[in-house]
Design a protein around this motif. Structure first.
Motif, PDB file in Angstrom:
ATOM      1  N   ASN A  65      11.736  14.430  -3.852  1.00  0.00           N
ATOM      2  CA  ASN A  65      10.582  14.694  -2.985  1.00  0.00           C
ATOM      3  C   ASN A  65      10.270  13.479  -2.104  1.00  0.00           C
ATOM      4  N   ALA A  66      11.302  13.019  -1.413  1.00  0.00           N
ATOM      5  CA  ALA A  66      11.216  11.793  -0.623  1.00  0.00           C
ATOM      6  C   ALA A  66      10.209  11.913   0.521  1.00  0.00           C
ATOM      7  N   ASP A  67       9.557  10.805   0.799  1.00  0.00           N
ATOM      8  CA  ASP A  67       8.657  10.720   1.951  1.00  0.00           C
ATOM      9  C   ASP A  67       9.416  10.304   3.204  1.00  0.00           C
ATOM     10  N   LEU A  68      10.624   9.783   3.002  1.00  0.00           N
ATOM     11  CA  LEU A  68      11.414   9.290   4.134  1.00  0.00           C
ATOM     12  C   LEU A  68      12.871   9.127   3.712  1.00  0.00           C
ATOM     13  N   PHE A  69      13.784   9.471   4.635  1.00  0.00           N
ATOM     14  CA  PHE A  69      15.219   9.360   4.397  1.00  0.00           C
ATOM     15  C   PHE A  69      15.824   8.596   5.575  1.00  0.00           C
ATOM     16  N   ILE A  70      16.497   7.482   5.279  1.00  0.00           N
ATOM     17  CA  ILE A  70      17.119   6.674   6.330  1.00  0.00           C
ATOM     18  C   ILE A  70      18.596   6.505   6.010  1.00  0.00           C
ATOM     19  N   SER A  71      19.450   6.981   6.911  1.00  0.00           N
ATOM     20  CA  SER A  71      20.893   6.863   6.727  1.00  0.00           C
ATOM     21  C   SER A  71      21.411   5.702   7.579  1.00  0.00           C
ATOM     22  N   ILE A  72      22.163   4.800   6.951  1.00  0.00           N
ATOM     23  CA  ILE A  72      22.654   3.597   7.611  1.00  0.00           C
ATOM     24  C   ILE A  72      24.138   3.742   7.961  1.00  0.00           C
ATOM     25  N   HIS A  73      24.455   3.488   9.241  1.00  0.00           N
ATOM     26  CA  HIS A  73      25.837   3.566   9.713  1.00  0.00           C
ATOM     27  C   HIS A  73      26.111   2.469  10.739  1.00  0.00           C
ATOM     28  N   PHE A  74      27.407   2.276  11.026  1.00  0.00           N
ATOM     29  CA  PHE A  74      27.839   1.397  12.106  1.00  0.00           C
ATOM     30  C   PHE A  74      28.870   2.173  12.918  1.00  0.00           C
ATOM     31  N   ASP A  75      28.676   2.199  14.217  1.00  0.00           N
ATOM     32  CA  ASP A  75      29.438   3.069  15.111  1.00  0.00           C
ATOM     33  C   ASP A  75      30.819   2.508  15.435  1.00  0.00           C
ATOM     34  N   ALA A  76      31.627   3.343  16.087  1.00  0.00           N
ATOM     35  CA  ALA A  76      32.948   2.937  16.559  1.00  0.00           C
ATOM     36  C   ALA A  76      33.311   3.770  17.779  1.00  0.00           C
ATOM     37  N   PHE A  77      34.185   3.191  18.614  1.00  0.00           N
ATOM     38  CA  PHE A  77      34.608   3.899  19.830  1.00  0.00           C
ATOM     39  C   PHE A  77      36.039   3.492  20.146  1.00  0.00           C
ATOM     40  N   THR A  78      36.718   4.317  20.943  1.00  0.00           N
ATOM     41  CA  THR A  78      38.112   4.024  21.298  1.00  0.00           C
ATOM     42  C   THR A  78      38.220   2.747  22.130  1.00  0.00           C
ATOM     43  N   ASN A  85       0.816  -1.215   0.000  1.00  0.00           N
ATOM     44  CA  ASN A  85       0.000   0.000   0.000  1.00  0.00           C
ATOM     45  C   ASN A  85       0.849   1.264   0.000  1.00  0.00           C
ATOM     46  N   LEU A  86       2.148   1.149  -0.284  1.00  0.00           N
ATOM     47  CA  LEU A  86       3.018   2.320  -0.286  1.00  0.00           C
ATOM     48  C   LEU A  86       3.422   2.729  -1.705  1.00  0.00           C
ATOM     49  N   LYS A  87       2.663   2.254  -2.693  1.00  0.00           N
ATOM     50  CA  LYS A  87       2.918   2.687  -4.060  1.00  0.00           C
ATOM     51  C   LYS A  87       2.723   4.197  -4.144  1.00  0.00           C
ATOM     52  N   GLY A  88       3.649   4.853  -4.814  1.00  0.00           N
ATOM     53  CA  GLY A  88       3.586   6.311  -4.895  1.00  0.00           C
ATOM     54  C   GLY A  88       4.476   6.989  -3.860  1.00  0.00           C
ATOM     55  N   LYS A  89       4.922   6.230  -2.858  1.00  0.00           N
ATOM     56  CA  LYS A  89       5.835   6.767  -1.846  1.00  0.00           C
ATOM     57  C   LYS A  89       7.278   6.609  -2.332  1.00  0.00           C
ATOM     58  N   THR A  90       8.126   7.537  -1.913  1.00  0.00           N
ATOM     59  CA  THR A  90       9.547   7.486  -2.263  1.00  0.00           C
ATOM     60  C   THR A  90      10.386   7.440  -0.995  1.00  0.00           C
ATOM     61  N   ILE A  91      11.235   6.430  -0.913  1.00  0.00           N
ATOM     62  CA  ILE A  91      12.078   6.235   0.264  1.00  0.00           C
ATOM     63  C   ILE A  91      13.541   6.288  -0.167  1.00  0.00           C
ATOM     64  N   ILE A  92      14.322   7.123   0.496  1.00  0.00           N
ATOM     65  CA  ILE A  92      15.755   7.219   0.220  1.00  0.00           C
ATOM     66  C   ILE A  92      16.505   6.442   1.298  1.00  0.00           C
ATOM     67  N   THR A 133      15.182  18.480   4.715  1.00  0.00           N
ATOM     68  CA  THR A 133      13.820  19.007   4.914  1.00  0.00           C
ATOM     69  C   THR A 133      12.785  17.885   4.923  1.00  0.00           C
ATOM     70  N   LYS A 134      13.228  16.651   4.698  1.00  0.00           N
ATOM     71  CA  LYS A 134      12.324  15.494   4.653  1.00  0.00           C
ATOM     72  C   LYS A 134      12.431  14.717   5.969  1.00  0.00           C
ATOM     73  N   PRO A 135      11.409  13.957   6.316  1.00  0.00           N
ATOM     74  CA  PRO A 135      11.500  13.119   7.518  1.00  0.00           C
ATOM     75  C   PRO A 135      12.744  12.236   7.428  1.00  0.00           C
ATOM     76  N   SER A 136      13.616  12.306   8.428  1.00  0.00           N
ATOM     77  CA  SER A 136      14.900  11.623   8.308  1.00  0.00           C
ATOM     78  C   SER A 136      15.420  11.129   9.658  1.00  0.00           C
ATOM     79  N   ILE A 137      16.090   9.982   9.620  1.00  0.00           N
ATOM     80  CA  ILE A 137      16.748   9.421  10.796  1.00  0.00           C
ATOM     81  C   ILE A 137      18.083   8.820  10.369  1.00  0.00           C
ATOM     82  N   LEU A 138      18.952   8.618  11.354  1.00  0.00           N
ATOM     83  CA  LEU A 138      20.237   7.972  11.113  1.00  0.00           C
ATOM     84  C   LEU A 138      20.359   6.816  12.091  1.00  0.00           C
ATOM     85  N   LEU A 139      20.642   5.632  11.566  1.00  0.00           N
ATOM     86  CA  LEU A 139      20.747   4.424  12.378  1.00  0.00           C
ATOM     87  C   LEU A 139      22.203   4.007  12.535  1.00  0.00           C
ATOM     88  N   GLU A 140      22.655   3.885  13.772  1.00  0.00           N
ATOM     89  CA  GLU A 140      23.961   3.290  14.073  1.00  0.00           C
ATOM     90  C   GLU A 140      23.662   1.867  14.533  1.00  0.00           C
TER      91      GLU A 140
END
Length: 235
Positions: A128-141, A55-62, A192-199
């Motif tokens: 004109n994205a409906d959603l932006f999701i950035s994928i990452h993997f974290d690191a620490f000392t 049911n998400l036809k017409g939606k654009t996800i980055i 300007t679009k709904p966006s999150i970043l996942l570690e």
């Protein structure tokens, strides 16, 4: 008397034939229904989703696989490069989202190339994205730190971050829940679009690194994110 007996016998034969025909029709009807049910089951098993999920036809996800090209990102103790596993996860997400939702899913990079943060954000705006999701993997000392964190920047995106994060920990991912946090990342701040970043784990932690590279983890994390996206964009 003989005529009466013959009449009764004929009547019984006719009734028996009528009942037999009714039974045959009922059996054929059941077979038809069984075939329909079987076909529906096969369709579900082949495609892995119910038709009403598309049911998400017409939606654009980055989907934004972090780093790439000369920017390798973090590196693990076993030699894992962040740019490689972010791309692997992004491709899994693209495949699952397209299959299950019918949405248009675009990657900011689909191979090992350098893409600037500005270009990533501009893609969300031009498409004109409906959603932006950035994928990452974290690191620490310290290589003892592990877990998953979900980041947002704009206050309006906090509920989105919490929703996706909840779905992640409904899966048995075997890592620490580091919660939902504000993050001052360019791809979120300038978006300007709904966006999150996942570690999605600490690549500097040996256990997380091993988990991140497993197909089981890739599948579980992808499934969780897709479920969250479906819930968010269906409301």
């Amino acid at each position: 008397m003989k005529k009466m007996k013959m009449f009764i016998l004929l009547f019984i034969v006719l009734i028996s034939l009528a009942l037999a025909l009714i039974k045959v029709n009922d059996i054929q009807s059941i077979k038809i229904e069984d075939k329909k049910a079987y076909a529906a089951l096969i369709n579900k098993e082949e495609h892995g989703f119910e038709k009403e999920e598309r049911n998400l036809k017409g939606k654009t996800i980055i989907i934004d696989p972090g780093h790439g090209g000369k920017d390798v990102g973090a590196s693990g103790q076993m030699g894992t490069l962040e740019k490689d596993v972010t791309l692997k996860m992004a491709r899994n997400l693209q495949h699952e989202l397209e299959k299950r939702t019918g949405a248009s899913v675009i990657l900011t990079r689909d191979k090992d190339v350098t893409v600037s943060k500005k270009e990533r954000v501009e893609l969300a705006n031009t498409k004109n994205a409906d959603l932006f999701i950035s994928i990452h993997f974290d690191a620490f000392t310290s290589n003892e730190v592990n877990g998953i964190t979900t980041y947002y920047n704009h206050g309006t995106d906090r509920s989105l971050a919490a929703l996706i994060h909840r779905h992640l920990f409904e899966q048995d991912l075997g890592t620490r829940d580091r919660g939902v946090s504000f993050g001052d990342f360019f791809v979120l701040r300038e978006n300007t679009k709904p966006s999150i970043l996942l570690e999605l784990g600490y690549i500097s932690n040996a256990e997380d690194e091993k988990r991140i590279n497993s197909q089981t983890y890739q599948t579980q994390a992808s499934t969780a994110i897709v479920e969250g996206v479906i819930e968010y964009l269906s409301n």
